[in-house]
Design a protein around this motif. Sequence first.
Motif, PDB file in Angstrom:
ATOM      1  N   CYS A  36       0.837  -1.186   0.000  1.00  0.00           N
ATOM      2  CA  CYS A  36       0.000   0.000   0.000  1.00  0.00           C
ATOM      3  C   CYS A  36       0.877   1.243   0.000  1.00  0.00           C
ATOM      4  N   ARG A  37       0.363   2.342  -0.572  1.00  0.00           N
ATOM      5  CA  ARG A  37       1.167   3.539  -0.751  1.00  0.00           C
ATOM      6  C   ARG A  37       1.133   4.462   0.459  1.00  0.00           C
ATOM      7  N   ASP A  38       0.076   4.392   1.272  1.00  0.00           N
ATOM      8  CA  ASP A  38       0.002   5.268   2.443  1.00  0.00           C
ATOM      9  C   ASP A  38      -0.814   4.579   3.525  1.00  0.00           C
ATOM     10  N   GLU A  39      -0.965   5.272   4.631  1.00  0.00           N
ATOM     11  CA  GLU A  39      -1.661   4.694   5.784  1.00  0.00           C
ATOM     12  C   GLU A  39      -3.137   4.475   5.501  1.00  0.00           C
ATOM     13  N   ASN A  40      -3.743   5.399   4.763  1.00  0.00           N
ATOM     14  CA  ASN A  40      -5.159   5.248   4.447  1.00  0.00           C
ATOM     15  C   ASN A  40      -5.392   4.035   3.548  1.00  0.00           C
ATOM     16  N   GLY A  41      -4.483   3.838   2.564  1.00  0.00           N
ATOM     17  CA  GLY A  41      -4.620   2.673   1.701  1.00  0.00           C
ATOM     18  C   GLY A  41      -4.444   1.367   2.460  1.00  0.00           C
ATOM     19  N   PHE A  42      -3.495   1.359   3.400  1.00  0.00           N
ATOM     20  CA  PHE A  42      -3.292   0.150   4.197  1.00  0.00           C
ATOM     21  C   PHE A  42      -4.511  -0.144   5.068  1.00  0.00           C
ATOM     22  N   LYS A  43      -5.128   0.923   5.612  1.00  0.00           N
ATOM     23  CA  LYS A  43      -6.314   0.739   6.448  1.00  0.00           C
ATOM     24  C   LYS A  43      -7.469   0.196   5.619  1.00  0.00           C
ATOM     25  N   CYS A  44      -7.635   0.724   4.432  1.00  0.00           N
ATOM     26  CA  CYS A  44      -8.695   0.213   3.556  1.00  0.00           C
ATOM     27  C   CYS A  44      -8.456  -1.240   3.166  1.00  0.00           C
ATOM     28  N   HIS A  45      -7.191  -1.593   2.967  1.00  0.00           N
ATOM     29  CA  HIS A  45      -6.894  -2.981   2.604  1.00  0.00           C
ATOM     30  C   HIS A  45      -7.210  -3.942   3.753  1.00  0.00           C
ATOM     31  N   THR A  46      -6.876  -3.530   4.970  1.00  0.00           N
ATOM     32  CA  THR A  46      -7.151  -4.416   6.116  1.00  0.00           C
ATOM     33  C   THR A  46      -8.644  -4.615   6.340  1.00  0.00           C
ATOM     34  N   MET A  47      -9.462  -3.686   5.868  1.00  0.00           N
ATOM     35  CA  MET A  47     -10.909  -3.820   6.025  1.00  0.00           C
ATOM     36  C   MET A  47     -11.554  -4.521   4.834  1.00  0.00           C
ATOM     37  N   SER A  48     -10.751  -4.880   3.824  1.00  0.00           N
ATOM     38  CA  SER A  48     -11.315  -5.521   2.637  1.00  0.00           C
ATOM     39  C   SER A  48     -11.681  -6.962   2.929  1.00  0.00           C
ATOM     40  N   GLU A  49     -12.545  -7.523   2.056  1.00  0.00           N
ATOM     41  CA  GLU A  49     -13.019  -8.894   2.252  1.00  0.00           C
ATOM     42  C   GLU A  49     -11.910  -9.919   2.039  1.00  0.00           C
ATOM     43  N   GLY A  50     -11.027  -9.694   1.030  1.00  0.00           N
ATOM     44  CA  GLY A  50      -9.931 -10.633   0.773  1.00  0.00           C
ATOM     45  C   GLY A  50      -8.951 -10.718   1.934  1.00  0.00           C
TER      46      GLY A  50
END
Length: 403
Positions: free
Chosen positions: A53-67
Amino acid sequence: MCIRDRSTQSTGAEGSKEMGKHEPGSLKAIGIRIKAKGLQKLRWYCQMCQKQCRDENGFKCHTMSEGHQRQALVFADNAGKFVDDYSKEFEDSFMEMIKHRFGQKRVKANDVYKEYISDKHHMHMNATCWQTLTDFVIYLGRTGKCTVDQTPKGWFFSWIDRDPRTLARQAELEKKEKMDKSDDDKARKLMEAQRKFQLELEGGPAERSEATDLQRGEGTKAVTFGIKLSAPAAQPRAAPGPSPLLKEDPSITAPPPKTHAPEKRKLSAAQQMVEELERQKEKRSRSSNWIVEGIQVKVMNKALLDGTVYKKKGVITKVESSTVAIVKIKETGTKLRIDQQQLETVIPNPGGEVLVVNGAYRGCEAVVKKLEIDSFKVLIEVTQGVYKAKQISVDYEDVSKLA
């Protein structure tokens, strides 16, 4: 009224097209792709999903994803096994890079880690059982895989090569050096014993005079030296002519002048012992087989391949037995299986590198200094080992040019 509404609708459509996703090949799309290609911050990397992930917001969104949630459930079932696998993969790839990149040199741990993480798809340390690089370096030292030491500049380590082939090669070299040292020690002890025996025959060691400072008192007179000039050198006498008796009777001839053969210098007992040790070492090291990998040879079989490789030079690439080798012809690249009786050593010009293949100095690399054509010998100078810089004269068949 209708025309105004249509223009408003078309303008809105164009604006929505501009605000959408950037077209492939545009400057903005190329910039985004370049940023995604480079190395990003390690703390925003998900090892389970292998996603950066490129930033903290992207990493947070990834951790909340279904995959990610599905991967987290699989990880939670057997977390210890996943961590062990990640740790083993990280250690193997890290040690493999050290082995091929740095070898057994002493290097700084932080510099090695920076080079390791330069690969975008490397195994990240935050997924292993080690929290910091210091913990990992201490683990390498505790398990005996590296020699580690801590300095004010940080942690340093050097890789320990435990390959069985490397250990066997080192043991063979140490054994050879130990044998050479034992021979030298024997010669030194024999020379010391002979010296003591000679001193005992001469009546003990002679007294040595030591230099002292000149001490002069107050009443000491000055030292004067009287130098006498030598008489002028006498003129050399002319050689006597023939005897008058010989002129009277021509049947009488003068006896031929006596020629004295140069006396051979007698060697001392210590030198004789050294020569005897050299002869014993030569006899012990000489063998009937001399072929070695990595040397150049000349084919001397006229019947082989209809004589096309007769007196052609090649390189020994493999030794199958004590007397049979695989030779690669230099001109054609053909590989032949030939017995050593059908081969001959190659002697280079002065300055060329050779390998001693037989005799007391077998296995030593040397440089040709002079070719002794009359005696079919070559004068070489050893370039490595305990005999470094030693010059010896060997037969043509005891050395061969290195490939």
